[in-house]
Design an enzyme around this catalytic site. Structure first.
Site, PDB file in Angstrom:
ATOM      1  N   ASP A 254       0.841  -1.202   0.000  1.00  0.00           N
ATOM      2  CA  ASP A 254       0.000   0.000   0.000  1.00  0.00           C
ATOM      3  C   ASP A 254       0.870   1.243   0.000  1.00  0.00           C
ATOM      4  O   ASP A 254       1.659   1.464   0.919  1.00  0.00           O
ATOM      5  CB  ASP A 254      -0.889   0.000   1.254  1.00  0.00           C
ATOM      6  CG  ASP A 254      -2.031  -0.987   1.127  1.00  0.00           C
ATOM      7  OD1 ASP A 254      -2.783  -0.885   0.138  1.00  0.00           O
ATOM      8  OD2 ASP A 254      -2.149  -1.878   1.989  1.00  0.00           O
TER       9      ASP A 254
ATOM     10  N   ASP B 112     -10.318  -5.295  -1.226  1.00  0.00           N
ATOM     11  CA  ASP B 112      -9.306  -4.763  -0.304  1.00  0.00           C
ATOM     12  C   ASP B 112      -9.993  -3.921   0.769  1.00  0.00           C
ATOM     13  O   ASP B 112     -10.621  -2.912   0.456  1.00  0.00           O
ATOM     14  CB  ASP B 112      -8.313  -3.911  -1.113  1.00  0.00           C
ATOM     15  CG  ASP B 112      -7.198  -3.328  -0.256  1.00  0.00           C
ATOM     16  OD1 ASP B 112      -7.080  -3.711   0.922  1.00  0.00           O
ATOM     17  OD2 ASP B 112      -6.440  -2.493  -0.786  1.00  0.00           O
TER      18      ASP B 112
HETATM   19  C1  DX5 Z   1      -6.573   0.524   2.785  1.00  0.00           C
HETATM   20  C2  DX5 Z   1      -5.503  -0.336   2.161  1.00  0.00           C
HETATM   21  C3  DX5 Z   1      -5.383  -1.738   2.607  1.00  0.00           C
HETATM   22  C4  DX5 Z   1      -5.867  -2.127   3.931  1.00  0.00           C
HETATM   23  C5  DX5 Z   1      -5.848  -3.573   4.291  1.00  0.00           C
HETATM   24  O1  DX5 Z   1      -6.465   1.795   2.296  1.00  0.00           O
HETATM   25  O2  DX5 Z   1      -5.593  -0.304   0.765  1.00  0.00           O
HETATM   26  O3  DX5 Z   1      -4.785  -2.645   1.755  1.00  0.00           O
HETATM   27  O4  DX5 Z   1      -5.169  -1.394   4.861  1.00  0.00           O
HETATM   28  O5  DX5 Z   1      -5.949  -3.684   5.661  1.00  0.00           O
HETATM   29  P1  DX5 Z   1      -7.163  -4.393   6.439  1.00  0.00           P
HETATM   30  O6  DX5 Z   1      -7.188  -5.807   5.932  1.00  0.00           O
HETATM   31  O7  DX5 Z   1      -6.772  -4.255   7.850  1.00  0.00           O
HETATM   32  O8  DX5 Z   1      -8.417  -3.657   6.074  1.00  0.00           O
HETATM   33 ZN    ZN Z   2      -4.511  -1.756  -0.495  1.00  0.00          ZN
END
Ligand code: DX5
Ligand code: ZN
Length: 224
Positions: free
Chosen positions: A37, A180
């Site tokens: 990310d 996601d």
């Molecule tokens: C959110 C991101 C992620 C996310 C995943 O903006 O794109 O990929 O943080 O984390 P969880 O699984 O904790 O939602």
């Molecule tokens: Zn992400």
């Protein structure tokens, strides 16, 4: 549908001081893709990783696919940077604009042999992606508003996933459909039933003592 089911762990909420160990544990549990990310503090109100992490990961684990989720509107700066760092798949937001440049960026990635993905925020109508579908390897439907890990899956996402698969069939396309945000054993099941085949999971995997166990649990759900 016999698309390959893929788990793409996001290390966003992992402990940065244990990053190497945690990544190694996930790979030893059979993970073959990582979701990195990238946040710019402008397109989303948070900051995260840069190209060095992609380069280091690629160097240490050359067989693992690196997927970069670009939450930034500085595409002209960041796309080439992450391509050079070794991204295998790069996905940027439809909302990052300008929209007339989206096709050009997808072409750029394809010419560089990098898989191209387009990301839609939860409020963006999925029909907006249709003109680009033929050029894409993957579509990512955000199941939370981007910016932070640990949020709850937006339940209206299931209908969007199903509608996206209908659009894919109508356009006679073959894409990977990724979700996601807020993915855990329950929401992965819902998303899978609606038609998703790539599952990003952050806190469900890394905010637990037994990373291997969490990956196994998720695998059981998406492969059942
Ligand atoms: C959110 C991101 C992620 C996310 C995943 O903006 O794109 O990929 O943080 O984390 P969880 O699984 O904790 O939602
Ligand atoms: Zn992400």
């Amino acid at each position: 549908m016999n698309k390959k089911m893929i788990i793409a762990p996001s290390v966003l909420n992992a402990n940065n001081l244990a990053l190497g160990e945690d990544i190694k544990k996930a790979i030893d549990s059979g993970i073959d893709r990582f979701h990195i990310d990238v946040m710019d503090g402008h397109f989303v109100p948070n900051l995260s990783y840069g190209p060095q992490l992609v380069e280091d990961l690629k160097h240490a684990f050359p067989k693992v696919e690196i997927e970069v989720h670009l939450m930034s509107d500085r595409l002209e700066t960041l796309i080439p940077l992450f391509v050079s760092a070794g991204a295998d798949l790069l996905e940027f937001h439809f909302e990052a604009g300008p929209q007339e440049q989206i096709g050009g960026w997808i072409d750029f990635l394809t010419k560089k042999n990098v898989k191209a993905g387009l990301v839609l925020n939860p409020q963006t109508p999925i029909v907006r992606i249709e003109p680009f579908l033929a050029q894409l390897d993957q579509v990512l439907l955000m199941t939370v508003n981007p910016g932070f890990g640990g949020q709850s899956f937006i339940t209206a996402s299931s209908a969007r996933i199903a509608a996206m698969r209908e659009m894919e069939a109508r356009c006679a396309q073959e894409i990977d459909l990724e979700v996601d945000g807020g993915i855990n054993a329950e929401t992965a099941k819902v998303a899978r039933q609606a038609g998703a085949n790539v599952f990003v999971a952050g806190s469900f995997i890394f905010n637990h003592d037994d990373i291997r166990h969490q990956i196994k649990k998720l695998n059981q759900v998406i492969e059942s």
